[in-house]
Design an enzyme around this catalytic site. Sequence first.
Site, mmCIF file in Angstrom:
data_model
loop_
_atom_site.group_PDB
_atom_site.id
_atom_site.type_symbol
_atom_site.label_atom_id
_atom_site.label_comp_id
_atom_site.label_asym_id
_atom_site.label_seq_id
_atom_site.Cartn_x
_atom_site.Cartn_y
_atom_site.Cartn_z
ATOM 1 N N GLU A 288 0.833 -1.203 0.000
ATOM 2 C CA GLU A 288 0.000 0.000 0.000
ATOM 3 C C GLU A 288 0.877 1.267 0.000
ATOM 4 O O GLU A 288 1.858 1.356 0.743
ATOM 5 C CB GLU A 288 -0.878 -0.030 1.259
ATOM 6 C CG GLU A 288 -1.823 1.132 1.440
ATOM 7 C CD GLU A 288 -2.658 1.003 2.704
ATOM 8 O OE1 GLU A 288 -3.633 1.752 2.848
ATOM 9 O OE2 GLU A 288 -2.331 0.138 3.555
ATOM 10 N N LYS B 101 -9.063 2.389 -2.405
ATOM 11 C CA LYS B 101 -9.338 1.714 -1.138
ATOM 12 C C LYS B 101 -10.772 2.034 -0.749
ATOM 13 O O LYS B 101 -11.159 3.199 -0.634
ATOM 14 C CB LYS B 101 -8.356 2.195 -0.066
ATOM 15 C CG LYS B 101 -8.443 1.444 1.264
ATOM 16 C CD LYS B 101 -7.307 1.869 2.187
ATOM 17 C CE LYS B 101 -7.255 1.059 3.466
ATOM 18 N NZ LYS B 101 -6.089 1.408 4.306
ATOM 19 N N TYR C 252 -9.140 4.111 13.314
ATOM 20 C CA TYR C 252 -9.242 3.723 14.718
ATOM 21 C C TYR C 252 -7.845 3.341 15.173
ATOM 22 O O TYR C 252 -6.950 3.099 14.365
ATOM 23 C CB TYR C 252 -10.211 2.550 14.887
ATOM 24 C CG TYR C 252 -9.896 1.369 14.008
ATOM 25 C CD1 TYR C 252 -9.012 0.373 14.424
ATOM 26 C CD2 TYR C 252 -10.470 1.251 12.743
ATOM 27 C CE1 TYR C 252 -8.704 -0.697 13.612
ATOM 28 C CE2 TYR C 252 -10.163 0.180 11.917
ATOM 29 C CZ TYR C 252 -9.288 -0.801 12.357
ATOM 30 O OH TYR C 252 -8.987 -1.855 11.546
ATOM 31 N N CYS D 106 -5.491 -3.147 1.975
ATOM 32 C CA CYS D 106 -5.365 -3.284 3.423
ATOM 33 C C CYS D 106 -6.686 -3.459 4.160
ATOM 34 O O CYS D 106 -7.252 -4.537 4.193
ATOM 35 C CB CYS D 106 -4.569 -2.098 3.984
ATOM 36 S SG CYS D 106 -3.830 -2.463 5.608
ATOM 37 N N ARG E 249 -25.395 -47.775 11.560
ATOM 38 C CA ARG E 249 -26.099 -48.735 10.716
ATOM 39 C C ARG E 249 -26.557 -49.955 11.528
ATOM 40 O O ARG E 249 -27.688 -50.436 11.375
ATOM 41 C CB ARG E 249 -25.200 -49.165 9.557
ATOM 42 C CG ARG E 249 -25.778 -50.266 8.655
ATOM 43 C CD ARG E 249 -27.176 -49.916 8.129
ATOM 44 N NE ARG E 249 -27.224 -48.703 7.390
ATOM 45 C CZ ARG E 249 -27.205 -48.620 6.061
ATOM 46 N NH1 ARG E 249 -27.132 -49.725 5.342
ATOM 47 N NH2 ARG E 249 -27.281 -47.458 5.462
#
Length: 681
Positions: free
Chosen positions: A52, A121, A127, A177, A356
């Site tokens: 990036e 992007k 954050y 990203c 079975r």
Amino acid sequence: MEFDNLYNHGFARLAAATTRIWPGQPARNIEEIVDAARDADGNGAAVTVFPELCISGYSLEDLVLQDALLDAVDDALEELAALTSTLRTMVIVGAPLRAFGRVYNCAVAIQGGTVLGVTPKMFLANYGEFYEKRWFAEGARAGGDGLIQVGRDIVPFGRIIYDCLDVPGLSVAAEVCEDLWVPLPPSTEDALAGATVLANLSGSPVTVGRAADRALMTRSQAFRTKSAYIYAASGLGESSSDLAWDGQTMVWEEGDLLAQSQRFPRATTITLADVDLDRLQNGRRHMGSFDDCRAAGSGRDADHLLVEWEYRPDRDQPLPLDRKLDRFPFVPDDPALLDQDCYEAYNIQVSALAQRLEAIGNPKIVIGISGGLDSTQALIVAAHAMDLLGRPRTDILGFTMPGFATSDHTKDNAYKLAGALGISFEELDIRGTATGMLRELGHPAGQGEEVYDVTFENVQAGLRTDFLFRIANQRGGIVLGTGDMSELALGWCTYGVGDHMSHYGVNAGVPKTLIQHVIRWVAGENLFGSDASDTLLSILGTEISPELVPGGQLQSTQAQIGPYELQDFTLFHLLRGYRPTKIAFLAWNAWKDVSEGAFPPGFPEDEKHAYDLPTVTKWLRLFLKRFFNNQFKRTCLPSGPKVVAGGSLSPRGDWRMPADVNAQAWLRELDDLQDMVLPEI
């Protein structure tokens, strides 16, 4: 075309590159990028992905809004296109670009001297340590007409799929990203719209545990989208004022990690991986819910721009495959995975048989015990099922039925194993009855002549099964089948009254190569005591043989129908839909050198083999003929559990085909290989 060229067999080589970054110096950064691109191109990479904002540097913060920097970025992209114009690889780099009055964090695709397109992007990290919304506009909210100016060129801008015209199946899309970390990554829609290769250009500063999180996310995305996922993170040179960088690169194919770099590099790192495009496309075709998801609106084709390009692979020159191939695709090389697979395979069989038995009133189990691999596997499954149900093992009625060629060794192992497990056990010699039947048929062997044809063999095989069914009638039991998946694929079973038929086929979903390891695992876990474990190991060391024809030389199954290790390899890849020439290419690469690649743990040294291409092709041809000619046996199989993810041959499950088709199209495809590289075969 050159046989030893990965591009001729549905593969493409991809590269993830991390170069040293010089923050705020685009001209210097492209010098590093060009060198890496040339290296990747020289190694045959069709796509090379960089981190990036690698043109400018990720850690510039407010400087990313400066016109001086943005002008330098534009100039650098033009220069990068010019400097890579003679390269065939498509370079995908990260750059900040101006559009619609804002700056966007972009993935820019360049190839053949041209900027092919720009993908912004979509979702910005804002954050923790990230403040991207301070500088960039969200691509998800971009307006405009789907075009952007890069230098002097106007190019597509938006969600783009780069479809390679001359490498079938190579369709590339990029995300940046944070796009991977949101609940609905853009790459999900890219994959649903047709992209098979997903590229992630990442900044991703490193903290403790971040690398594991990246691996989890990238593996999951590759797995769920049935794609190849290329990941490249920023490394050396980014500002360390408040963060650190590790330059992690990875290439995933579905859930498999093909390649990754050492972290914290001090120089340019290029990670190369050969991706199986056929696997991705065939997987999507087989998984109908993948396209259902697209049709339901999750992949909005109209929102994607299609850009076509050509890689121009040199198909006439060697480009060897550089990829880990499993010699035993049904058997993991990793000890922990093998242990887990054996545990699961064994317990799938045990729990299915127990279910079975309970469902039909808990009858006894009638089983023929030859001292060979398959009957041994069925017997230890039956013993464990009885333990699970709280029933005595004496409710297993085991019979050894010696014929004209039964060896003392296998018969002795049958006695020892039955004794160690504590089952009810009898010997029933079929030679007198078989001689009588041969005499009634007018067969020379009924008069003592040494005529050992298929009738001679099948009289013995049929009588054994006939006796077992009548014993089951007489004593209130069901016949437990012992035939395995590999034998069913090759038709190596006597139809109707032979080992083809039973009341329940507990081994029908387990290939021969895996059965050997499950038995070895049971012995290693000592599930039935040391005496049983010793006998199991003795059985594993015994040559596989039907023991039907008398004489001095052992009747070898694998000498007639091919090595099970090769035939299981073919079975696995044929069930994936691969063409014969590709199977031959894969088998040759996996088996040509005994010293290359891993064998499963505990594999005997004297059983490690290598096979050349003529041998591979010889047994592949036989497999195709037998696989098609014997479908009629598989269309009426008794019930039995699917065990391996690689598929099963049940006509009610994974494999359905008419019994009256032939292998001509597949054999003709194999003839093309013969004409190309094997005229002597």
